[in-house]
Design a protein around this motif. Structure first.
Motif, mmCIF file in Angstrom:
data_model
loop_
_atom_site.group_PDB
_atom_site.id
_atom_site.type_symbol
_atom_site.label_atom_id
_atom_site.label_comp_id
_atom_site.label_asym_id
_atom_site.label_seq_id
_atom_site.Cartn_x
_atom_site.Cartn_y
_atom_site.Cartn_z
ATOM 1 N N CYS A 239 39.254 59.566 52.073
ATOM 2 C CA CYS A 239 39.789 59.322 50.737
ATOM 3 C C CYS A 239 39.880 60.657 50.006
ATOM 4 O O CYS A 239 38.885 61.375 49.909
ATOM 5 C CB CYS A 239 38.869 58.372 49.979
ATOM 6 N N ARG A 241 39.886 61.301 47.034
ATOM 7 C CA ARG A 241 39.116 61.315 45.794
ATOM 8 C C ARG A 241 37.626 61.550 46.060
ATOM 9 O O ARG A 241 37.038 62.452 45.495
ATOM 10 C CB ARG A 241 39.299 59.968 45.098
ATOM 11 N N ASP A 242 37.034 60.741 46.930
ATOM 12 C CA ASP A 242 35.569 60.815 47.120
ATOM 13 C C ASP A 242 35.166 61.178 48.548
ATOM 14 O O ASP A 242 33.992 61.163 48.889
ATOM 15 C CB ASP A 242 34.913 59.503 46.705
ATOM 16 N N CYS A 259 40.464 52.876 50.662
ATOM 17 C CA CYS A 259 39.092 53.328 50.423
ATOM 18 C C CYS A 259 38.312 52.162 49.829
ATOM 19 O O CYS A 259 38.670 51.656 48.768
ATOM 20 C CB CYS A 259 39.086 54.522 49.469
ATOM 21 N N CYS A 262 36.803 53.192 46.220
ATOM 22 C CA CYS A 262 37.738 53.373 45.091
ATOM 23 C C CYS A 262 38.533 52.119 44.777
ATOM 24 O O CYS A 262 38.927 51.895 43.642
ATOM 25 C CB CYS A 262 38.742 54.475 45.392
#
Ligand SMILES: [Zn+2]
Length: 264
Positions: A239, A241-242, A259, A262
């Protein structure tokens, strides 16, 4: 499979031939790509015409020629448009070649899930979805979006985003990108989405369509590095983002990546 932005990219390839005459046409009349199309009529009518303009709606393209002639192209899975020199010799998969004085406009499709259609008449052909609202147009409103979702209340949202009658041009990777950005899990039923989630989805539908046309559609360049598309098919894709490992499953008949942290 070509989606909105790829279709836009290929449509623009023939722009160099605008306002120029088609002097000669070469095609492979028995190929599946011409199913249901009268290729003799196509050759007779289009020879000597000028390419006036083109437009795309979802995954379909329409090229308008002088003398009330219309050529519809669908890329299927492997269709491509390109430009070659005027004396270029067509290869096996180059099923349609429009020769102009300074170039050849080529449509090629190795697997032939694409389609070539022809129409002669003052108005656009009846198979052209002129009334269907396109993402990015003013007619593609929140209430239009809500009505479409309400008609598919039991389906997973991923499957609904893939319906060409509601989201013309959205395909598998774009749908995953939209869901990831909107933080909505792909298997959620449309009926249970909150008002805020619907708003986020519509915002991301517009954003992903606009940005992919700006990058891929203009010059086949990559979307920004932060997008999910770069991780989707990678083994051990993360992911953006994370950095959690993406989950994969078949949803709406298509391989889907998301994900689990998320997207809820
Ligand atoms: Zn995440």
């Amino acid at each position: 499979m070509p989606e909105l932005a790829e279709v836009e990219f290929y449509r623009r390839q023939w722009d160099v031939g605008l306002d120029a005459k088609v002097l000669q046409i070469a095609l492979h009349p028995r190929k599946r790509i011409f199913r249901g199309t009268n290729t003799r009529s196509l050759v007779r009518h289009l020879t000597g015409t000028k390419l006036l303009r083109s437009t795309a709606r979802g995954k379909q393209m329409l090229f308008e020629f002088s003398g009330e002639n219309w050529l519809g192209l669908h890329l299927g899975m492997t269709g491509k448009l390109r430009v070659e020199p005027p004396a270029f010799r067509a290869a096996k998969h180059d099923h349609l070649v429009l020769r102009q004085a300074r170039r050849s406009l080529v449509f090629t499709d190795s697997r032939q899930f694409g389609r070539v259609r022809f129409h002669h008449g003052a108005l656009h052909p009846e198979w052209w979805p002129a009334e269907l609202p396109q993402i990015g147009e003013r007619t593609f409103t929140r209430s239009y979006f809500d009505r479409f979702l309400d008609r598919h209340r039991r389906a997973p949202i991923k499957a609904v985003l893939l319906l060409q009658s509601g989201f013309p041009g959205i395909g598998n990777w774009m749908a995953d990108e939209i869901l990831w950005r909107a933080k909505v899990a792909p298997a959620r039923q449309t009926a249970v989405l909150s008002n805020a989630e619907r708003a986020a989805l519509l915002r991301e539908v517009r954003f992903v369509a606009r940005e992919s046309i700006r990058t891929i559609g203009a010059e086949f360049s990559d979307p920004p590095r932060t997008w999910l598309i770069h991780q989707r098919w990678k083994r051990g894709g993360l992911c953006p983002r994370d950095k959690r490992k993406l989950r994969r499953a078949t949803i709406g008949g298509r391989t889907t990546a998301w994900c689990t942290r998320c997207q809820r």
